[in-house]
Design a protein around this motif. Sequence first.
Motif, mmCIF file in Angstrom:
data_model
loop_
_atom_site.group_PDB
_atom_site.id
_atom_site.type_symbol
_atom_site.label_atom_id
_atom_site.label_comp_id
_atom_site.label_asym_id
_atom_site.label_seq_id
_atom_site.Cartn_x
_atom_site.Cartn_y
_atom_site.Cartn_z
ATOM 1 N N GLY A 46 17.802 -12.936 -19.668
ATOM 2 C CA GLY A 46 16.675 -12.369 -18.785
ATOM 3 C C GLY A 46 16.704 -10.871 -18.698
ATOM 4 O O GLY A 46 15.628 -10.174 -18.287
ATOM 5 N N SER A 47 17.731 -10.329 -18.884
ATOM 6 C CA SER A 47 18.030 -8.872 -18.881
ATOM 7 C C SER A 47 19.021 -8.244 -19.974
ATOM 8 O O SER A 47 19.137 -6.981 -20.048
ATOM 9 C CB SER A 47 18.757 -8.323 -17.518
ATOM 10 N N ASP A 48 19.666 -9.199 -20.774
ATOM 11 C CA ASP A 48 20.551 -8.805 -21.601
ATOM 12 C C ASP A 48 21.021 -10.004 -22.715
ATOM 13 O O ASP A 48 20.912 -11.104 -22.168
ATOM 14 C CB ASP A 48 21.811 -8.148 -21.050
ATOM 15 N N TRP A 49 21.446 -9.692 -23.741
ATOM 16 C CA TRP A 49 22.247 -10.536 -24.541
ATOM 17 C C TRP A 49 23.601 -10.871 -24.285
ATOM 18 O O TRP A 49 24.398 -9.785 -24.221
ATOM 19 C CB TRP A 49 22.011 -10.133 -26.092
ATOM 20 N N SER A 52 22.558 -4.955 -32.324
ATOM 21 C CA SER A 52 23.316 -3.896 -31.713
ATOM 22 C C SER A 52 24.398 -4.603 -30.660
ATOM 23 O O SER A 52 25.352 -4.146 -30.692
ATOM 24 C CB SER A 52 22.361 -3.039 -30.768
ATOM 25 N N ALA A 53 23.943 -5.570 -29.713
ATOM 26 C CA ALA A 53 24.874 -6.222 -29.168
ATOM 27 C C ALA A 53 26.119 -6.801 -29.529
ATOM 28 O O ALA A 53 27.350 -6.867 -29.428
ATOM 29 C CB ALA A 53 23.948 -7.230 -28.040
ATOM 30 N N ALA A 54 25.767 -7.626 -30.959
ATOM 31 C CA ALA A 54 26.489 -8.413 -31.794
ATOM 32 C C ALA A 54 27.839 -7.447 -32.234
ATOM 33 O O ALA A 54 28.961 -7.746 -32.198
ATOM 34 C CB ALA A 54 25.943 -8.927 -32.878
ATOM 35 N N ALA A 55 27.213 -6.277 -32.797
ATOM 36 C CA ALA A 55 28.031 -5.109 -33.270
ATOM 37 C C ALA A 55 29.072 -4.771 -32.044
ATOM 38 O O ALA A 55 30.353 -4.508 -32.286
ATOM 39 C CB ALA A 55 27.556 -4.003 -33.773
ATOM 40 N N ASN A 56 28.689 -4.399 -30.850
ATOM 41 C CA ASN A 56 29.546 -3.858 -29.955
ATOM 42 C C ASN A 56 30.512 -5.146 -29.309
ATOM 43 O O ASN A 56 31.569 -4.513 -29.084
ATOM 44 C CB ASN A 56 28.705 -3.480 -28.704
ATOM 45 N N PHE A 80 32.977 4.245 -31.354
ATOM 46 C CA PHE A 80 31.586 4.507 -30.978
ATOM 47 C C PHE A 80 31.004 3.238 -30.329
ATOM 48 O O PHE A 80 31.606 2.225 -30.406
ATOM 49 C CB PHE A 80 30.842 4.461 -32.651
ATOM 50 N N ARG A 81 29.977 3.638 -29.651
ATOM 51 C CA ARG A 81 28.887 2.284 -29.460
ATOM 52 C C ARG A 81 28.144 2.282 -30.776
ATOM 53 O O ARG A 81 27.431 3.291 -31.153
ATOM 54 C CB ARG A 81 28.227 2.638 -28.108
ATOM 55 N N TYR A 82 27.604 0.982 -31.070
ATOM 56 C CA TYR A 82 27.003 0.969 -32.047
ATOM 57 C C TYR A 82 25.749 0.315 -31.741
ATOM 58 O O TYR A 82 25.161 -0.502 -30.775
ATOM 59 C CB TYR A 82 27.388 -0.205 -32.973
ATOM 60 N N ALA A 83 24.428 0.957 -32.574
ATOM 61 C CA ALA A 83 23.082 0.483 -32.255
ATOM 62 C C ALA A 83 22.378 0.280 -33.683
ATOM 63 O O ALA A 83 22.746 0.912 -34.719
ATOM 64 C CB ALA A 83 22.045 1.400 -31.583
ATOM 65 N N ARG A 84 21.514 -0.828 -33.889
ATOM 66 C CA ARG A 84 21.031 -1.150 -35.226
ATOM 67 C C ARG A 84 20.129 -0.106 -35.374
ATOM 68 O O ARG A 84 19.208 0.219 -35.026
ATOM 69 C CB ARG A 84 20.493 -2.441 -35.088
ATOM 70 N N SER A 108 29.288 -1.138 -19.028
ATOM 71 C CA SER A 108 30.261 -1.693 -18.157
ATOM 72 C C SER A 108 31.495 -2.114 -18.591
ATOM 73 O O SER A 108 31.657 -2.807 -19.803
ATOM 74 C CB SER A 108 29.337 -2.935 -17.601
ATOM 75 N N ASN A 109 32.680 -1.544 -17.874
ATOM 76 C CA ASN A 109 33.880 -1.516 -18.518
ATOM 77 C C ASN A 109 34.085 -1.286 -19.776
ATOM 78 O O ASN A 109 34.960 -1.731 -20.430
ATOM 79 C CB ASN A 109 34.405 -2.934 -18.283
ATOM 80 N N GLY A 110 33.435 -0.206 -20.189
ATOM 81 C CA GLY A 110 33.630 0.378 -21.409
ATOM 82 C C GLY A 110 32.689 -0.010 -22.561
ATOM 83 O O GLY A 110 32.799 0.313 -23.676
ATOM 84 N N VAL A 111 32.087 -1.239 -22.188
ATOM 85 C CA VAL A 111 31.232 -1.807 -23.207
ATOM 86 C C VAL A 111 29.710 -1.842 -23.008
ATOM 87 O O VAL A 111 29.489 -1.843 -21.923
ATOM 88 C CB VAL A 111 31.502 -3.644 -23.226
ATOM 89 N N GLY A 112 28.988 -1.463 -24.025
ATOM 90 C CA GLY A 112 27.652 -1.382 -24.005
ATOM 91 C C GLY A 112 26.800 -2.373 -23.572
ATOM 92 O O GLY A 112 27.179 -3.552 -23.905
ATOM 93 N N THR A 113 26.000 -2.098 -22.498
ATOM 94 C CA THR A 113 24.951 -3.313 -22.141
ATOM 95 C C THR A 113 23.676 -3.023 -21.917
ATOM 96 O O THR A 113 23.461 -1.811 -22.100
ATOM 97 C CB THR A 113 25.733 -3.718 -20.649
ATOM 98 N N GLY A 114 22.875 -3.765 -21.578
ATOM 99 C CA GLY A 114 21.510 -3.495 -21.523
ATOM 100 C C GLY A 114 20.604 -3.482 -22.717
ATOM 101 O O GLY A 114 19.975 -2.414 -22.816
ATOM 102 N N TYR A 115 20.857 -4.273 -23.505
ATOM 103 C CA TYR A 115 20.248 -4.357 -24.891
ATOM 104 C C TYR A 115 18.814 -4.640 -24.946
ATOM 105 O O TYR A 115 18.463 -5.778 -23.978
ATOM 106 C CB TYR A 115 21.165 -4.942 -25.983
ATOM 107 N N PRO A 116 17.826 -4.480 -25.651
ATOM 108 C CA PRO A 116 16.373 -4.949 -25.888
ATOM 109 C C PRO A 116 16.445 -6.186 -26.175
ATOM 110 O O PRO A 116 17.141 -6.767 -26.969
ATOM 111 C CB PRO A 116 15.820 -3.979 -26.479
#
Length: 272
Positions: free
Chosen positions: A229-232, A108-112, A268-272, A92-100
Amino acid sequence: MPLSDDQPHTRTRLPVAEQTAPATGRQARPLRTLLTVLAVVTLLVVAVAVANRDKPPVGRTGTGTSGDRAPGAAASPDRTAASGQQPVTTTSNGVGTGYPHTDQGAQSAAANYAVALGSTDMFRTDSRSTVLATIADPTALPALQKRLDQAFTPETNARYGLDAQGRPPKGQTFVNRVVPVGTRTTNGADTATRVDVWCTGLYGLTGEGSVIPVTQDWYTLTVTMRWTGSDWKLTDYSRAAGPAPLPGDQQAATAKEIADAVQQFGGFRYAR
């Protein structure tokens, strides 16, 4: 001349030891072969056992712990390795969203979010508001917006060589890029978590006449998030200097080389 049937035959009798030697050789040869095969098999078994001694079970990483852990569990050295989990595929707007809703999802959310907070978008009022609306918890958004608006003033922009609107001088490129080096959960819970992101960053101006060359910075960004409820989503953050490594014995690139690299190498987008 061959012997004819009516010619006398001469028989030579060998000593007993010489008669039995061939038979003994035929009996010993299969025994030696069997012993050789057994030795080879034993060596193969030992080699396989040694090779697999420190290998974790299938589906696990490091010391045999699962690829994820409950929020708040203590970290271990294997957490510095890549988990192998897939990164988020939605943005969303170039930022990764929808983290588990897991510890690794929070990291992953914190890194992005660290990358977003350290981007050039933060120096412009409109793009800063867009970034915050994307990553912030709605209940914390007004306070975060006010805090960052006070941090990124025209005076702040001037220190980076930018005008009041966050634009660089004509012919120059503003560089402000953050690269997460690692993450760790420092206080995890089911509905809220705090993650440290160890970062290195580049900032400065490239181009002819630049008086603010691109330099490197090391810091740790502490990100506090809430599960909506759906994301961090971000609720707070703080920053501390370091840890910084000793600078390497390497020649610095020219301003043009840095400008070309920033424009040619995507982030990059980052994931743990």
